[in-house]
Enzyme design. Structure first.
Site, PDB file in Angstrom:
ATOM      1  N   ARG A 127      67.318  13.986  49.363  1.00  0.00           N
ATOM      2  CA  ARG A 127      67.579  12.863  50.287  1.00  0.00           C
ATOM      3  C   ARG A 127      67.571  13.290  51.751  1.00  0.00           C
ATOM      4  NH1 ARG A 127      71.228  12.007  46.220  1.00  0.00           N
ATOM      5  NH2 ARG A 127      70.648  10.300  44.833  1.00  0.00           N
ATOM      6  N   LYS A 186      57.820   9.549  62.316  1.00  0.00           N
ATOM      7  CA  LYS A 186      57.138   8.810  61.244  1.00  0.00           C
ATOM      8  C   LYS A 186      56.519   9.816  60.288  1.00  0.00           C
ATOM      9  CE  LYS A 186      55.418   4.558  63.313  1.00  0.00           C
ATOM     10  NZ  LYS A 186      54.138   3.845  63.473  1.00  0.00           N
ATOM     11  N   GLU A 191      43.909   9.738  72.272  1.00  0.00           N
ATOM     12  CA  GLU A 191      45.337   9.374  72.363  1.00  0.00           C
ATOM     13  C   GLU A 191      45.896   9.781  73.736  1.00  0.00           C
ATOM     14  OE1 GLU A 191      46.621   7.590  69.920  1.00  0.00           O
ATOM     15  OE2 GLU A 191      45.382   8.072  68.166  1.00  0.00           O
ATOM     16  N   LYS A 229      54.999   9.964  74.743  1.00  0.00           N
ATOM     17  CA  LYS A 229      55.365   9.575  73.377  1.00  0.00           C
ATOM     18  C   LYS A 229      56.876   9.633  73.197  1.00  0.00           C
ATOM     19  CE  LYS A 229      54.753   8.929  68.794  1.00  0.00           C
ATOM     20  NZ  LYS A 229      53.921   9.074  67.630  1.00  0.00           N
ATOM     21  N   GLU A 283      60.420   1.037  65.877  1.00  0.00           N
ATOM     22  CA  GLU A 283      59.254   0.206  66.111  1.00  0.00           C
ATOM     23  C   GLU A 283      59.533  -1.293  66.066  1.00  0.00           C
ATOM     24  OE1 GLU A 283      55.759   0.863  63.548  1.00  0.00           O
ATOM     25  OE2 GLU A 283      54.785   1.304  65.431  1.00  0.00           O
ATOM     26  N   ARG A 311      57.425   0.336  71.090  1.00  0.00           N
ATOM     27  CA  ARG A 311      56.562   1.284  70.376  1.00  0.00           C
ATOM     28  C   ARG A 311      55.201   0.668  70.038  1.00  0.00           C
ATOM     29  NH1 ARG A 311      59.185   5.806  66.344  1.00  0.00           N
ATOM     30  NH2 ARG A 311      57.265   6.843  65.769  1.00  0.00           N
ATOM     31  N   ASN A 366      50.009   1.204  70.049  1.00  0.00           N
ATOM     32  CA  ASN A 366      48.860   0.695  69.286  1.00  0.00           C
ATOM     33  C   ASN A 366      47.704   0.276  70.174  1.00  0.00           C
ATOM     34  OD1 ASN A 366      49.941   1.090  66.769  1.00  0.00           O
ATOM     35  ND2 ASN A 366      51.034  -0.873  66.798  1.00  0.00           N
ATOM     36  N   HIS A 388      44.128   0.377  69.073  1.00  0.00           N
ATOM     37  CA  HIS A 388      44.165   0.578  67.621  1.00  0.00           C
ATOM     38  C   HIS A 388      43.829  -0.679  66.827  1.00  0.00           C
ATOM     39  CE1 HIS A 388      45.853   4.388  68.769  1.00  0.00           C
ATOM     40  NE2 HIS A 388      46.051   4.757  67.531  1.00  0.00           N
ATOM     41  N   HIS A 412      41.198   0.301  64.303  1.00  0.00           N
ATOM     42  CA  HIS A 412      41.421   0.271  62.851  1.00  0.00           C
ATOM     43  C   HIS A 412      40.370  -0.569  62.146  1.00  0.00           C
ATOM     44  CE1 HIS A 412      45.933   1.460  63.172  1.00  0.00           C
ATOM     45  NE2 HIS A 412      45.176   2.504  62.891  1.00  0.00           N
ATOM     46  N   HIS A 427      39.536   9.022  63.572  1.00  0.00           N
ATOM     47  CA  HIS A 427      40.490   8.038  64.089  1.00  0.00           C
ATOM     48  C   HIS A 427      40.370   7.923  65.621  1.00  0.00           C
ATOM     49  CE1 HIS A 427      44.205   5.839  64.638  1.00  0.00           C
ATOM     50  NE2 HIS A 427      44.643   6.791  65.433  1.00  0.00           N
TER      51      HIS A 427
HETATM   52  N1  LIG Z   1      53.350  10.385  62.153  1.00  0.00           N
HETATM   53  C1  LIG Z   1      52.744   9.819  63.166  1.00  0.00           C
HETATM   54  O1  LIG Z   1      53.370   9.252  64.062  1.00  0.00           O
HETATM   55  C2  LIG Z   1      51.249   9.900  63.229  1.00  0.00           C
HETATM   56  C3  LIG Z   1      50.578   9.537  64.400  1.00  0.00           C
HETATM   57  C4  LIG Z   1      49.200   9.676  64.444  1.00  0.00           C
HETATM   58  C5  LIG Z   1      48.512  10.158  63.349  1.00  0.00           C
HETATM   59  N2  LIG Z   1      49.189  10.503  62.211  1.00  0.00           N
HETATM   60  C6  LIG Z   1      48.481  11.031  61.038  1.00  0.00           C
HETATM   61  O2  LIG Z   1      47.881  12.274  61.403  1.00  0.00           O
HETATM   62  C7  LIG Z   1      46.746  12.496  60.570  1.00  0.00           C
HETATM   63  C8  LIG Z   1      45.608  12.993  61.425  1.00  0.00           C
HETATM   64  O3  LIG Z   1      45.996  14.195  62.044  1.00  0.00           O
HETATM   65  P1  LIG Z   1      44.916  15.224  62.618  1.00  0.00           P
HETATM   66  O4  LIG Z   1      43.962  14.510  63.446  1.00  0.00           O
HETATM   67  O5  LIG Z   1      45.668  16.364  63.163  1.00  0.00           O
HETATM   68  O6  LIG Z   1      44.099  15.623  61.302  1.00  0.00           O
HETATM   69  P2  LIG Z   1      44.232  16.861  60.310  1.00  0.00           P
HETATM   70  O7  LIG Z   1      45.636  17.222  60.058  1.00  0.00           O
HETATM   71  O8  LIG Z   1      43.377  16.554  59.130  1.00  0.00           O
HETATM   72  O9  LIG Z   1      43.559  18.042  61.140  1.00  0.00           O
HETATM   73  C9  LIG Z   1      42.199  17.935  61.478  1.00  0.00           C
HETATM   74  C10 LIG Z   1      41.424  19.148  61.021  1.00  0.00           C
HETATM   75  O10 LIG Z   1      41.636  20.198  61.933  1.00  0.00           O
HETATM   76  C11 LIG Z   1      42.094  21.354  61.264  1.00  0.00           C
HETATM   77  N3  LIG Z   1      42.972  22.054  62.196  1.00  0.00           N
HETATM   78  C12 LIG Z   1      44.120  21.571  62.744  1.00  0.00           C
HETATM   79  N4  LIG Z   1      44.587  22.431  63.647  1.00  0.00           N
HETATM   80  C13 LIG Z   1      43.729  23.475  63.701  1.00  0.00           C
HETATM   81  C14 LIG Z   1      43.671  24.658  64.472  1.00  0.00           C
HETATM   82  N5  LIG Z   1      44.554  24.934  65.425  1.00  0.00           N
HETATM   83  N6  LIG Z   1      42.651  25.526  64.215  1.00  0.00           N
HETATM   84  C15 LIG Z   1      41.709  25.233  63.287  1.00  0.00           C
HETATM   85  N7  LIG Z   1      41.697  24.111  62.555  1.00  0.00           N
HETATM   86  C16 LIG Z   1      42.708  23.236  62.765  1.00  0.00           C
HETATM   87  C17 LIG Z   1      42.744  20.851  60.014  1.00  0.00           C
HETATM   88  O11 LIG Z   1      42.768  21.828  59.008  1.00  0.00           O
HETATM   89  C18 LIG Z   1      41.839  19.677  59.659  1.00  0.00           C
HETATM   90  O12 LIG Z   1      40.704  20.130  58.978  1.00  0.00           O
HETATM   91  C19 LIG Z   1      46.468  11.191  59.855  1.00  0.00           C
HETATM   92  O13 LIG Z   1      46.854  11.320  58.508  1.00  0.00           O
HETATM   93  C20 LIG Z   1      47.333  10.171  60.574  1.00  0.00           C
HETATM   94  O14 LIG Z   1      47.778   9.145  59.722  1.00  0.00           O
HETATM   95  C21 LIG Z   1      50.532  10.379  62.147  1.00  0.00           C
HETATM   96 ZN   LIG Z   2      46.228   6.787  66.830  1.00  0.00          ZN
END
Ligand SMILES: NC(=O)c1ccc[n+]([C@@H]2O[C@H](COP(=O)([O-])OP(=O)(O)OC[C@H]3O[C@@H](n4cnc5c(N)ncnc54)[C@H](O)[C@@H]3O)[C@@H](O)[C@H]2O)c1
Ligand SMILES: [Zn+2]
Length: 367
Positions: free
Chosen positions: A119, A141, A183, A227, A237, A241, A245, A248, A252, A265
């Site tokens: 938990r 999140k 972003e 942020k 949110e 917040r 978006n 987005h 999206h 994205h």
């Molecule tokens: N929690 C939130 O508030 C929030 C906000 C925005 C996005 N997200 C989520 O984040 C995800 C996308 O994140 P992302 O764009 O980082 O994608 P990701 O985590 O898939 O990373 C992108 C690619 O880059 C590689 N990588 C990352 N850092 C690296 C580094 N320093 N050196 C070499 N390779 C590296 C990863 O292995 C992957 O192949 C989505 O699932 C999205 O829903 C969450």
């Molecule tokens: Zn985004």
């Protein structure tokens, strides 16, 4: 090295922009137990796992690692189960903690595993992608994708701290760098005019290795600050917040219409911001010149600027979320001046369609 506070009323925490090797000393006061799990993927762990683990061990922790396959398609309940299994095997208790070393996929999964194991156990976010540094790692999140859709199962679970080491971006694939810039540009438009202007003056913005370290640090600090400010004013949110978006709504719809295969994205958000900017200018709430500056910056970041050949009506339906309601008003975040945006609940769908039509037909001419 700069630090940023996320001043949440019940769970405030610090974002440190510093070297990875300082993780041990930063975590020590935050996690009292002896055991830690580092969750990462093999590529990222191969680059940065060793110094991270060494620093944690030097701080007195017993560290194990749980590696998950890279990629959004592994952001699932099944992978979550793998992390829970690892927590069970290594006897992670409420005094222990979990460290997320990776991009947003690792961060969201690890955060959700920490939110749900017993938990809730402590999580530390160590983001390695630009998107994770400026967005996903901050704000609490967490979640996974399910057959019903993206991020539909999750929890709010704030990290105990966030450690951003800008030097790890050296190995980030260049397309991921450019996507993350979408972003950063977003924060410039909705929140921080100085960040926008700074971005305009970065030579070779689209090429991360060419961005001077001190400018990179400033981009990261300002974005993380934006942020942090937005989420701490609206943790769950309900209002402010929603500004995050920006770009987005249409972004999206583009991602969905192209089955998440054509654009990252960030690329879709870049197109979404361009369209939202144009819409705001058309409605007379934003100047044409600011909209043009935004479009130029999106192009300078190496993000796509030509709209794909998509039916504006299909995009409209995706935005409205229901195929039956063709003429409902759509909710949009629209800029009013650089550094400021507002929520518009009742945008006339004809205006949105006209902007989309124009962008799609321009895209056609060029392709
Ligand atoms: N929690 C939130 O508030 C929030 C906000 C925005 C996005 N997200 C989520 O984040 C995800 C996308 O994140 P992302 O764009 O980082 O994608 P990701 O985590 O898939 O990373 C992108 C690619 O880059 C590689 N990588 C990352 N850092 C690296 C580094 N320093 N050196 C070499 N390779 C590296 C990863 O292995 C992957 O192949 C989505 O699932 C999205 O829903 C969450
Ligand atoms: Zn985004």
């Amino acid at each position: 090295m700069p630090t940023i506070t996320v001043p949440l009323p019940t769970t405030p925490y610090t974002i440190h922009l510093t070297e990875l090797s300082r993780i041990g000393e930063l975590v020590r006061p935050l996690i009292p137990g002896r055991r830690l799990v580092v969750v990462s993927n093999p590529v990222i762990f191969g680059h940065y796992g060793e110094p991270l683990v060494a620093s944690l061990r030097a701080a007195g922790y017993t560290v194990t690692t749980c590696l998950i396959p890279p990629g959004e398609r592994f952001k699932t309940l099944k992978t979550l189960q793998t992390i829970h299994d690892h927590c069970h095997q290594t006897r992670i208790d409420r005094q222990s903690g979990v460290i997320a070393l990776g991009g947003g996929v690792v961060g969201d999964l690890t955060g959700f595993a920490a939110a749900t194991w017993l938990r809730g156990v402590a999580v530390i976010q160590v983001p390695t992608s630009l998107l994770a540094m400026v967005d996903a790692s901050i704000g609490g999140k967490t979640g996974v994708n399910t057959p019903q859709g993206k991020n539909l199962v999750g929890a709010f679970h704030q990290p105990r701290c966030v450690l951003i080491d800008p030097t790890v971006l050296a190995t980030l694939p260049s397309r991921e760098w450019r996507s993350g810039l979408a972003e950063v540009i977003k924060y410039g438009v909705i929140w921080d005019k100085d960040l926008f202007t700074l971005l305009e003056h970065v030579p070779h913005l689209a090429r991360q290795p060419k961005v001077p370290p001190e400018i990179l640090m400033e981009l990261l600090t300002r974005s993380a600050q934006a942020k942090a400010e937005v989420v701490s004013k609206d943790e769950k949110e309900s209002g402010l917040r929603a500004l995050l978006n920006y770009g987005h709504t249409i972004g999206h719809a583009i991602e969905t219409a192209t089955h998440y295969r054509t654009y990252t994205h960030g690329e879709a958000v870049g197109l979404g911001m361009k369209a939202a900017g144009q819409l705001a200018a058309r409605l007379g709430i934003w100047s044409d010149s600011d909209a043009a500056r935004q479009a130029a910056l999106i192009a300078a970041a190496g993000l796509p600027t030509q709209f794909p050949h998509l039916d504006p009506d299909v995009l409209m339906q995706l935005m409205q979320g229901d195929k039956k309601v063709q003429n409902d008003h759509v909710r949009f975040i629209l800029p009013t001046t650089l550094g400021h945006a507002t929520l518009h609940d009742r945008v006339n769908p004809d205006e949105v369609r006209a902007v989309l039509q124009e962008l799609v037909s321009k895209g056609d001419q060029k392709s």
